[in-house]
Write an enzyme that holds these catalytic residues in place. Structure first.
Site, mmCIF file in Angstrom:
data_model
loop_
_atom_site.group_PDB
_atom_site.id
_atom_site.type_symbol
_atom_site.label_atom_id
_atom_site.label_comp_id
_atom_site.label_asym_id
_atom_site.label_seq_id
_atom_site.Cartn_x
_atom_site.Cartn_y
_atom_site.Cartn_z
ATOM 1 N N TYR A 140 45.884 -21.144 6.932
ATOM 2 C CA TYR A 140 45.931 -22.029 8.090
ATOM 3 C C TYR A 140 47.368 -22.545 8.322
ATOM 4 O O TYR A 140 48.076 -22.897 7.363
ATOM 5 C CB TYR A 140 44.980 -23.222 7.900
ATOM 6 C CG TYR A 140 45.186 -24.246 8.986
ATOM 7 C CD1 TYR A 140 44.722 -23.999 10.282
ATOM 8 C CD2 TYR A 140 45.903 -25.415 8.753
ATOM 9 C CE1 TYR A 140 44.956 -24.908 11.299
ATOM 10 C CE2 TYR A 140 46.136 -26.334 9.771
ATOM 11 C CZ TYR A 140 45.663 -26.067 11.038
ATOM 12 O OH TYR A 140 45.910 -26.956 12.050
ATOM 13 N N SER A 186 48.144 -36.125 13.965
ATOM 14 C CA SER A 186 47.692 -34.801 14.381
ATOM 15 C C SER A 186 46.408 -34.907 15.199
ATOM 16 O O SER A 186 45.502 -35.663 14.830
ATOM 17 C CB SER A 186 47.388 -33.938 13.167
ATOM 18 O OG SER A 186 48.520 -33.817 12.363
ATOM 19 N N LYS A 192 55.042 -28.019 8.465
ATOM 20 C CA LYS A 192 54.817 -29.342 7.866
ATOM 21 C C LYS A 192 55.438 -29.434 6.473
ATOM 22 O O LYS A 192 55.957 -30.464 6.078
ATOM 23 C CB LYS A 192 53.321 -29.654 7.815
ATOM 24 C CG LYS A 192 52.664 -29.698 9.182
ATOM 25 C CD LYS A 192 53.127 -30.882 9.968
ATOM 26 C CE LYS A 192 52.934 -30.767 11.461
ATOM 27 N NZ LYS A 192 51.685 -31.186 12.003
ATOM 28 N N ASP A 207 56.053 -31.613 18.220
ATOM 29 C CA ASP A 207 55.424 -31.968 16.947
ATOM 30 C C ASP A 207 56.364 -32.608 15.923
ATOM 31 O O ASP A 207 55.972 -33.517 15.219
ATOM 32 C CB ASP A 207 54.766 -30.728 16.328
ATOM 33 C CG ASP A 207 53.789 -31.062 15.217
ATOM 34 O OD1 ASP A 207 53.113 -32.096 15.301
ATOM 35 O OD2 ASP A 207 53.709 -30.291 14.245
ATOM 36 N N ARG A 236 43.575 -23.100 17.750
ATOM 37 C CA ARG A 236 45.010 -23.280 18.008
ATOM 38 C C ARG A 236 45.601 -22.141 18.817
ATOM 39 O O ARG A 236 45.121 -21.016 18.768
ATOM 40 C CB ARG A 236 45.759 -23.354 16.665
ATOM 41 C CG ARG A 236 45.394 -24.550 15.806
ATOM 42 C CD ARG A 236 46.242 -25.725 16.147
ATOM 43 N NE ARG A 236 45.786 -26.964 15.550
ATOM 44 C CZ ARG A 236 46.518 -28.087 15.545
ATOM 45 N NH1 ARG A 236 47.722 -28.106 16.083
ATOM 46 N NH2 ARG A 236 46.045 -29.189 15.030
ATOM 47 N N CYS A 268 46.032 -36.056 18.230
ATOM 48 C CA CYS A 268 45.934 -37.224 19.129
ATOM 49 C C CYS A 268 46.694 -37.000 20.434
ATOM 50 O O CYS A 268 46.978 -37.949 21.161
ATOM 51 C CB CYS A 268 46.461 -38.475 18.450
ATOM 52 S SG CYS A 268 45.386 -39.094 17.152
ATOM 53 N N HIS A 322 57.219 -36.929 12.363
ATOM 54 C CA HIS A 322 56.104 -36.267 13.043
ATOM 55 C C HIS A 322 56.091 -36.768 14.494
ATOM 56 O O HIS A 322 55.256 -37.580 14.869
ATOM 57 C CB HIS A 322 54.808 -36.634 12.308
ATOM 58 C CG HIS A 322 53.633 -35.808 12.698
ATOM 59 N ND1 HIS A 322 52.343 -36.278 12.646
ATOM 60 C CD2 HIS A 322 53.535 -34.532 13.137
ATOM 61 C CE1 HIS A 322 51.506 -35.329 13.034
ATOM 62 N NE2 HIS A 322 52.208 -34.258 13.337
HETATM 63 O O1 SAT Z 1 49.546 -29.239 10.372
HETATM 64 S S1 SAT Z 1 49.471 -28.373 11.526
HETATM 65 O O2 SAT Z 1 50.792 -27.984 11.915
HETATM 66 O O3 SAT Z 1 48.694 -27.213 11.193
HETATM 67 C C1 SAT Z 1 48.767 -29.183 12.825
HETATM 68 C C2 SAT Z 1 48.818 -30.635 12.658
HETATM 69 O O4 SAT Z 1 47.995 -31.143 11.912
HETATM 70 O O5 SAT Z 1 49.685 -31.311 13.240
HETATM 71 MN MN MN Z 2 51.445 -32.247 13.908
#
Ligand code: SAT
Ligand code: MN
Length: 609
Positions: A217, A269, A226, A298, A391, A271, A246
């Site tokens: 994932y 995440s 991340k 992001d 996604r 939102c 973030h």
């Molecule tokens: O962590 S991801 O990049 O897969 C998506 C998110 O939670 O912001």
């Molecule tokens: Mn995110």
């Protein structure tokens, strides 16, 4: 060994060979980002049923991917910071002794590339010529990861060249190349058999290394995202005097003002960061010359620039956005962004047209399969066809409102920072904090309802300071201190800090604020404040808008409802004070004195009133 001659001998070559010894692949391929090689990977992925090629006329160069149904989101319980001490990871992270973690990871991944290809992905987060840039090499056995990384990060010959120049900095001594450190991030990913019980996403800040097993994932497997750009980068930022956040980055252009004002906003995440970052404006705004420019959706890396202000750059090259409920109203620009060169994951497959579908798009298809590949029809099925955390992975250059500055090596100067969470009560639609320290206090106290982006129950209210709870790679209390230190250095040049809540509900449990494109009305007030065009109304928590200063022209919301969005319920705030106090107690003695003072000030204000 395939095309590894790029690295000839040297540290990187040796490291790859060490990892090879551990994982035992059938072959090795260096990913160079060339068009030729990439199309070969896609063909291979189709052959292996990793991707389904979609209708070329309707969705050029687009693909559907289905993940293992047990592997659809980040797993916070399996995400570890393996710093030398537990104290370094702090009370909000799972900590694992680095030696023990490595021995487990070695055990799980050993020989797991048998009969598989080992892909070596040299990548760069950020513009390579920029001081913001960070380099890494991800080793993976997943073509899905390779193809996603090719979109989400910069992968090209220039990166390989730059890495070769950095080689000498790395030192390493053990058999599997898992010790020492380097100026570039070593990222090891092994799909294994995506066994959730043996799934671990481990970060080794002292070694500048990430090791992830048993998940493909995005947030667990695209290790530049991340894992590097937030968890490890937050540690680098602390040591080097910058911030990894973030946050989305966007520009707002208004009539009658010169230039574009840039802001950063952090929401947890799921939102609506992507929707906010590429907001499509209502006609009354576009007609008047308003425009939104997306820089990032992001992650933001923030540095103090030559002029002493705060500058932000987006380290990513693509968007990894939520499909479910993305539609013409919520985010028409995302629909355009995900129309070509895109990988869709865990959505409905419209078999007649060979396209993808999810809730929110036009009429559902008749002949379809759901995100797991099972027969599905909107008429006969009780459940949604797409996964709630489905996604799209698309190049950011597809975004129709992409800012001309999106790849500026210097970034863009930030005028305001917004913190936001998902709260059905308490938090007003918008308020301005009194200064940087007060802003940091409000950021530290943020709570938000959980969403499908993380495993576990949704809708659970939890503390999520700065929307960084799952992403801060070190002690969160020290992170608060780092924010305070940054503010001290910025002084007068510090951006103003605001708080928003788009998710307040009425008595019938309906959202009160329409959100999406209408959020421009909030941004308008923020810019009015920055330009001193309007005054704020003092309240115990900060400056609120005068109801007449939020434009509700052509908006289906009554003044009374707007008032309810802006009211401060001191009884609820009293309870919130207890929560903040308890949370600070839990975070322990590293919580900065300045924030404890802020809490005391708020307590005294609420008591007096
Ligand atoms: O962590 S991801 O990049 O897969 C998506 C998110 O939670 O912001
Ligand atoms: Mn995110």
């Amino acid at each position: 060994m395939h095309n590894l001659q790029e690295f000839q001998s040297g540290v990187i070559y040796n490291w790859i060979n060490c990892i090879k010894k551990l994982l035992n692949p059938q072959d090795i391929i260096l990913v160079d980002g060339s068009e030729n090689q990439t199309s070969g990977f896609k063909e291979e992925a189709i052959k292996k049923n990793i991707l389904i090629k979609l209708n070329e006329d309707l969705l050029p160069n687009c693909y559907l991917h289905r993940s293992n149904p047990n592997d659809v989101a980040r797993v916070e319980s399996k995400t570890f910071i393996c710093s030398d001490t537990k104290q370094d990871a702090g009370p909000t992270n799972n900590w694992w002794n680095p030696k023990e973690a490595l021995s487990k990871l070695i055990n799980i991944s050993k020989n797991s590339y048998k009969n598989r290809i080992m892909y070596i992905i040299p990548f760069c987060m950020g513009q390579i010529e920029s001081k913001f840039a960070k380099l890494g090499i991800e080793i993976t056995d997943s073509l899905y990861v390779v193809l996603s990384m090719l979109t989400m990060a910069k992968v090209n010959k220039k990166v390989i060249k730059k890495l070769k120049e950095l080689e000498e900095i790395h030192e390493n001594s053990d058999e599997f190349g898992l010790s020492g450190t380097a100026s570039w991030t070593r990222c090891i990913h092994a799909s294994c058999n995506t066994d959730p019980d043996n799934r671990y996403i481990c970060h080794f800040p002292q070694n500048n290394m990430i090791f992830s097993v048993n998940s493909n994932y995005g947030g667990n497997a695209l290790l530049g995202k991340k894992c590097l750009a937030l968890r490890l980068a937050s540690v680098m930022g602390k040591n080097e005097g910058w911030l990894a956040e973030h946050m989305l980055i966007m520009g707002i252009q208004r009539p009658g003002t010169q230039g574009i004002k840039y802001i950063c906003a952090s929401f947890p995440s799921g939102c609506g960061k992507t929707n906010f970052a590429m907001m499509a404006l209502p006609e009354i705004y576009t007609k008047n010359g308003y425009k939104i420019w997306c820089v990032g959706d992001d992650i933001a890396w923030l540095r103090i620039g030559k002029n002493g202000g705060l500058w932000a750059a987006n380290p990513e090259n693509g968007c990894f956005g939520v499909c479910a409920d993305t539609d013409k109203i919520t985010n028409p620009n995302a629909l355009v962004t995900a129309r070509e060169n895109t990988i869709f994951t865990n959505v409905v497959h419209d078999k007649t047209r060979n396209t993808v579908w999810w809730t929110g798009l036009d009429a559902p298809p008749d002949d379809a399969t759901d995100w797991q590949g099972l027969p599905w029809s909107a008429k006969n099925s009780q459940t949604r066809g797409e996964h709630p955390n489905s996604r799209f992975t698309a190049p950011i250059t597809n975004c129709p409102c992409l800012s001309a500055e999106y790849n500026n090596p210097e970034g863009v100067q930030i005028s305001a920072i917004i913190f936001g969470g998902k709260r059905s009560e308490l938090m007003p639609l918008i308020f301005q904090t009194s200064d940087w320290i007060h802003g940091v206090f409000m950021g530290s106290a943020l709570r938000s309802e959980t969403t499908p982006a993380t495993d576990g129950k949704t809708g659970i209210l939890r503390n999520d300071p700065f929307s960084m709870l799952p992403f801060c790679g070190y002690n969160i209390a020290d992170y608060f201190q780092h924010w305070l230190d940054m503010g001290r250095t910025l002084g007068e040049k510090a951006p103003k800090i605001f708080n928003i809540n788009l998710f307040k509900r009425d008595k019938n449990n309906e959202f009160i604020w329409p959100g999406f494109g209408e959020n421009i009305r909030i941004l308008d007030w923020i810019l009015d404040r920055l330009e001193s065009k309007v005054d704020g109304k003092k309240s115990v928590i900060g400056l609120l808008p005068d109801i007449n200063n939020i434009n509700i022209q052509e908006l289906n919301i009554s003044k009374k409802n707007l008032e309810s969005l802006l009211e401060i319920d001191e009884k609820l705030w009293n309870q919130e004070l207890n929560n903040i106090q308890n949370y600070y107690n839990k975070l322990g003695e590293n919580v900065p004195e300045e924030l404890i003072n802020q809490l005391e000030i708020l307590k005294s204000k609420i008591k007096i009133n």
